[in-house]
Design a protein around this motif. Sequence first.
Motif, PDB file in Angstrom:
ATOM      1  N   SER A   1       0.950  -1.239  -0.007  1.00  0.00           N
ATOM      2  CA  SER A   1       0.044   0.233   0.084  1.00  0.00           C
ATOM      3  C   SER A   1       0.860   1.320  -0.084  1.00  0.00           C
ATOM      4  CB  SER A   1      -1.042   0.090   1.260  1.00  0.00           C
ATOM      5  OG  SER A   1      -1.859  -1.072   1.148  1.00  0.00           O
ATOM      6  N   LEU A   2       1.955   1.103   0.443  1.00  0.00           N
ATOM      7  CA  LEU A   2       2.927   2.516   0.640  1.00  0.00           C
ATOM      8  C   LEU A   2       3.565   2.592  -0.701  1.00  0.00           C
ATOM      9  CD1 LEU A   2       4.519   1.838   4.394  1.00  0.00           C
ATOM     10  CD2 LEU A   2       2.521   3.517   3.635  1.00  0.00           C
ATOM     11  N   PHE A   3       4.013   1.506  -1.262  1.00  0.00           N
ATOM     12  CA  PHE A   3       4.523   1.789  -2.685  1.00  0.00           C
ATOM     13  C   PHE A   3       3.386   2.286  -3.426  1.00  0.00           C
ATOM     14  CE2 PHE A   3       7.869  -1.038  -0.869  1.00  0.00           C
ATOM     15  CZ  PHE A   3       8.829  -1.046  -1.725  1.00  0.00           C
ATOM     16  N   LEU A   4       2.076   1.707  -3.284  1.00  0.00           N
ATOM     17  CA  LEU A   4       1.118   2.451  -4.213  1.00  0.00           C
ATOM     18  C   LEU A   4       0.965   3.959  -3.765  1.00  0.00           C
ATOM     19  CD1 LEU A   4      -1.057   1.534  -6.220  1.00  0.00           C
ATOM     20  CD2 LEU A   4      -2.591   1.356  -4.127  1.00  0.00           C
ATOM     21  N   VAL A   5       1.083   4.200  -2.662  1.00  0.00           N
ATOM     22  CA  VAL A   5       1.145   5.671  -2.243  1.00  0.00           C
ATOM     23  C   VAL A   5       2.108   6.414  -2.933  1.00  0.00           C
ATOM     24  CG1 VAL A   5       1.129   7.296  -0.362  1.00  0.00           C
ATOM     25  CG2 VAL A   5      -0.194   5.446  -0.165  1.00  0.00           C
ATOM     26  N   LEU A   6       3.310   6.101  -2.964  1.00  0.00           N
ATOM     27  CA  LEU A   6       4.331   6.738  -3.420  1.00  0.00           C
ATOM     28  C   LEU A   6       4.229   7.052  -5.159  1.00  0.00           C
ATOM     29  CD1 LEU A   6       6.822   8.343  -2.694  1.00  0.00           C
ATOM     30  CD2 LEU A   6       8.352   6.201  -3.123  1.00  0.00           C
ATOM     31  N   GLY A   7       3.676   5.747  -5.705  1.00  0.00           N
ATOM     32  CA  GLY A   7       3.709   5.780  -7.192  1.00  0.00           C
ATOM     33  C   GLY A   7       2.484   6.711  -7.705  1.00  0.00           C
ATOM     34  N   PHE A   8       1.460   6.703  -6.698  1.00  0.00           N
ATOM     35  CA  PHE A   8       0.370   7.563  -7.135  1.00  0.00           C
ATOM     36  C   PHE A   8       0.704   8.977  -6.938  1.00  0.00           C
ATOM     37  CE2 PHE A   8      -3.965   9.572  -6.370  1.00  0.00           C
ATOM     38  CZ  PHE A   8      -4.626   8.528  -7.255  1.00  0.00           C
ATOM     39  N   ASN A   9       1.711   9.255  -6.107  1.00  0.00           N
ATOM     40  CA  ASN A   9       1.834  10.611  -5.774  1.00  0.00           C
ATOM     41  C   ASN A   9       2.570  11.136  -6.862  1.00  0.00           C
ATOM     42  OD1 ASN A   9       2.689  12.793  -3.688  1.00  0.00           O
ATOM     43  ND2 ASN A   9       4.689  12.283  -4.303  1.00  0.00           N
TER      44      ASN A   9
ATOM     45  N   LEU B   1       8.629   5.901  10.516  1.00  0.00           N
ATOM     46  CA  LEU B   1       8.870   6.924   9.555  1.00  0.00           C
ATOM     47  C   LEU B   1       7.884   6.738   8.396  1.00  0.00           C
ATOM     48  CD1 LEU B   1      10.719   9.021   8.478  1.00  0.00           C
ATOM     49  CD2 LEU B   1      12.394   7.247   7.930  1.00  0.00           C
ATOM     50  N   CYS B   2       7.575   5.432   7.973  1.00  0.00           N
ATOM     51  CA  CYS B   2       6.443   5.142   6.879  1.00  0.00           C
ATOM     52  C   CYS B   2       5.183   5.997   7.099  1.00  0.00           C
ATOM     53  CB  CYS B   2       6.153   3.963   6.608  1.00  0.00           C
ATOM     54  SG  CYS B   2       7.644   2.773   5.859  1.00  0.00           S
ATOM     55  N   LEU B   3       4.571   5.936   8.288  1.00  0.00           N
ATOM     56  CA  LEU B   3       3.392   6.478   8.593  1.00  0.00           C
ATOM     57  C   LEU B   3       3.534   8.203   8.807  1.00  0.00           C
ATOM     58  CD1 LEU B   3       2.187   4.100  11.428  1.00  0.00           C
ATOM     59  CD2 LEU B   3       1.794   4.024   9.073  1.00  0.00           C
ATOM     60  N   LEU B   4       4.667   8.601   9.226  1.00  0.00           N
ATOM     61  CA  LEU B   4       4.950   9.955   9.199  1.00  0.00           C
ATOM     62  C   LEU B   4       5.002  10.545   7.800  1.00  0.00           C
ATOM     63  CD1 LEU B   4       5.642  12.582  10.727  1.00  0.00           C
ATOM     64  CD2 LEU B   4       7.908  11.990  10.800  1.00  0.00           C
ATOM     65  N   ALA B   5       5.888  10.022   6.937  1.00  0.00           N
ATOM     66  CA  ALA B   5       6.125  10.565   5.625  1.00  0.00           C
ATOM     67  C   ALA B   5       4.930  10.330   4.753  1.00  0.00           C
ATOM     68  CB  ALA B   5       7.362   9.739   4.823  1.00  0.00           C
ATOM     69  N   GLY B   6       4.154   9.109   5.041  1.00  0.00           N
ATOM     70  CA  GLY B   6       2.828   8.945   4.110  1.00  0.00           C
ATOM     71  C   GLY B   6       1.795   9.831   4.659  1.00  0.00           C
ATOM     72  N   GLY B   7       1.820  10.082   5.813  1.00  0.00           N
ATOM     73  CA  GLY B   7       0.739  11.202   6.109  1.00  0.00           C
ATOM     74  C   GLY B   7       0.995  12.424   5.799  1.00  0.00           C
ATOM     75  N   LEU B   8       2.209  12.735   5.756  1.00  0.00           N
ATOM     76  CA  LEU B   8       2.710  14.324   5.221  1.00  0.00           C
ATOM     77  C   LEU B   8       2.429  14.235   3.625  1.00  0.00           C
ATOM     78  CD1 LEU B   8       5.845  15.104   7.292  1.00  0.00           C
ATOM     79  CD2 LEU B   8       3.604  16.156   7.408  1.00  0.00           C
ATOM     80  N   LEU B   9       2.716  13.222   2.840  1.00  0.00           N
ATOM     81  CA  LEU B   9       2.820  13.444   1.411  1.00  0.00           C
ATOM     82  C   LEU B   9       1.598  13.917   0.645  1.00  0.00           C
ATOM     83  CD1 LEU B   9       5.129  12.807  -0.354  1.00  0.00           C
ATOM     84  CD2 LEU B   9       4.346  10.718  -0.908  1.00  0.00           C
ATOM     85  N   PRO B  10       0.463  13.608   1.079  1.00  0.00           N
ATOM     86  CA  PRO B  10      -0.829  14.058   0.770  1.00  0.00           C
ATOM     87  C   PRO B  10      -0.713  15.640   1.165  1.00  0.00           C
ATOM     88  CG  PRO B  10      -1.228  12.131   1.687  1.00  0.00           C
ATOM     89  CD  PRO B  10       0.116  12.561   1.966  1.00  0.00           C
TER      90      PRO B  10
ATOM     91  N   LEU C   1       6.584  -5.599  -5.057  1.00  0.00           N
ATOM     92  CA  LEU C   1       6.295  -4.290  -4.436  1.00  0.00           C
ATOM     93  C   LEU C   1       6.614  -3.237  -5.401  1.00  0.00           C
ATOM     94  CD1 LEU C   1       8.069  -5.104  -1.027  1.00  0.00           C
ATOM     95  CD2 LEU C   1       5.512  -4.766  -1.422  1.00  0.00           C
ATOM     96  N   HIS C   2       7.663  -3.262  -6.255  1.00  0.00           N
ATOM     97  CA  HIS C   2       8.075  -2.121  -6.976  1.00  0.00           C
ATOM     98  C   HIS C   2       6.888  -2.166  -8.141  1.00  0.00           C
ATOM     99  CE1 HIS C   2      11.439  -0.360  -5.405  1.00  0.00           C
ATOM    100  NE2 HIS C   2      11.714  -1.374  -4.931  1.00  0.00           N
ATOM    101  N   ALA C   3       6.254  -3.523  -8.435  1.00  0.00           N
ATOM    102  CA  ALA C   3       5.188  -3.485  -9.454  1.00  0.00           C
ATOM    103  C   ALA C   3       3.916  -2.605  -9.133  1.00  0.00           C
ATOM    104  CB  ALA C   3       4.701  -4.742  -9.800  1.00  0.00           C
ATOM    105  N   VAL C   4       3.706  -2.611  -7.671  1.00  0.00           N
ATOM    106  CA  VAL C   4       2.553  -1.864  -7.066  1.00  0.00           C
ATOM    107  C   VAL C   4       2.855  -0.135  -7.021  1.00  0.00           C
ATOM    108  CG1 VAL C   4       1.307  -1.536  -5.077  1.00  0.00           C
ATOM    109  CG2 VAL C   4       2.126  -3.782  -5.570  1.00  0.00           C
ATOM    110  N   PHE C   5       4.281  -0.033  -7.240  1.00  0.00           N
ATOM    111  CA  PHE C   5       4.622   1.697  -7.331  1.00  0.00           C
ATOM    112  C   PHE C   5       4.344   1.683  -8.615  1.00  0.00           C
ATOM    113  CE2 PHE C   5       7.633   4.362  -8.794  1.00  0.00           C
ATOM    114  CZ  PHE C   5       7.690   5.509  -7.847  1.00  0.00           C
ATOM    115  N   SER C   6       4.306   1.150  -9.788  1.00  0.00           N
ATOM    116  CA  SER C   6       4.317   1.270 -11.097  1.00  0.00           C
ATOM    117  C   SER C   6       2.788   1.407 -11.334  1.00  0.00           C
ATOM    118  CB  SER C   6       4.796   0.100 -12.062  1.00  0.00           C
ATOM    119  OG  SER C   6       6.294   0.109 -11.727  1.00  0.00           O
ATOM    120  N   LEU C   7       1.963   0.552 -10.441  1.00  0.00           N
ATOM    121  CA  LEU C   7       0.654   0.739 -10.576  1.00  0.00           C
ATOM    122  C   LEU C   7      -0.046   1.832 -10.137  1.00  0.00           C
ATOM    123  CD1 LEU C   7      -2.169  -0.767 -10.942  1.00  0.00           C
ATOM    124  CD2 LEU C   7      -1.876  -1.716  -8.687  1.00  0.00           C
ATOM    125  N   GLY C   8       0.732   2.414  -8.994  1.00  0.00           N
ATOM    126  CA  GLY C   8       0.189   3.755  -8.443  1.00  0.00           C
ATOM    127  C   GLY C   8       0.432   4.791  -9.551  1.00  0.00           C
ATOM    128  N   GLY C   9       1.566   4.786 -10.416  1.00  0.00           N
ATOM    129  CA  GLY C   9       1.842   5.888 -11.507  1.00  0.00           C
ATOM    130  C   GLY C   9       0.573   5.663 -12.478  1.00  0.00           C
TER     131      GLY C   9
END
Length: 379
Positions: free
Chosen positions: A17-25, A77-86, A138-146
């Motif tokens: 889910s975090l990889f998806l968030v970063l790719g989506f961002n 750190l995942c939760l902190l950065a994931g919360g700040l990114l949006p 996991l990196h495939a999920v990042f690409s899915l986010g994009g």
Amino acid sequence: MTTYSTPLRRSQLAVASLFLVLGFNFGTWASRIPALKAQLDLSAAEVGVLLLASGLGAVFSFPVTATLLHKIGARRLCLLAGGLLPLVLMALALAPTFPLALAVMALEGVVVACLNVAMNSQGVQVELAGKQAIMSRLHAVFSLGGLLAALCATAITTQSDSLVLHFAVSALLMWGLVISAAPYLLREPMALAASVKTGRRFAIPTGAALWLGFIAFCGTVVEGSMSDWSALYLKEMAGASAQLAPFGIACVSGAMLLARWFGDAWRTRWGAERMLISGGILAGVGLSLALLLGGIVPALLGFALVGLGVAAVSPCVYANAAKEGAVALAAVTTMGSVGALMGPPVIGFVAHASNLAWGMALIALAALMIAICTPRIKW
């Protein structure tokens, strides 16, 4: 095949889910660069400076990331950065001036680098716990986010040109993913935090880790630059419409998603070295031919070949870096973040001095550098 327990499966999904968030961002703001350019009345060089601000944020993020890993661990750190990114995404949409947008993008670079290191740390930990390779997926999920971000951008722009509306919807989706992942992230920090305590917090990679970092840098230069400039290339150089322009990112991300989903099996069968050499050549030559031919269809096909070619870089490099030690993993991951965020502005400067086609040619060169440097690593 390894049978995963329910808690471990949930942890895998949480990290994914975090990889998806970063790719989506990445995909969200990259797909709207033409709109940001128009809203702030920027030249191609100024777009490059805007992207450079995020790169500089990533450059100076390593001490910050290492300190935070030491203080709070990878999960928090995942939760902190994931919360700040949006929040950063929303701030970019609301930035009224170029200087404020620069400040937001610098913060974007820091937050992205923190999430990148922390989520890859969690990914390696989950992979070790399950005793089966999952990094490529996991990196495939990042690409899915994009890919999803590009499709979301197309859907929203058909209804409204508002950046604020688009980024607000995206921010809510990202927060939902982070909140759903929070209970299932592994609570025990991996050895990365422990290595920071030994005084190696600001270590610079050497030897194999240095080459791994350079390959990661080249790979993310390609990946980040394609995400940031493909829409603008299609619109300004190939003559695509505003609705069609985001499909450049969709082609790259879709091809990456496909290759990364099967990448763990391919790495087991053919080895990382063969995959990276052939992939670098495929991406470099494919994009070069697309630029020479010109037009929308060659561009989309070339972009897809780039996605296929560089898909294996990050998963293979990060998995190998973990074998070199926790500090190497942190440093290589940070160098990957720097490449993703510093490559695109260089493309902008070249585009301003000549045209965007020459800037895209640098992406092809970076892909070929992956093939050239890969044999220097013992995979």
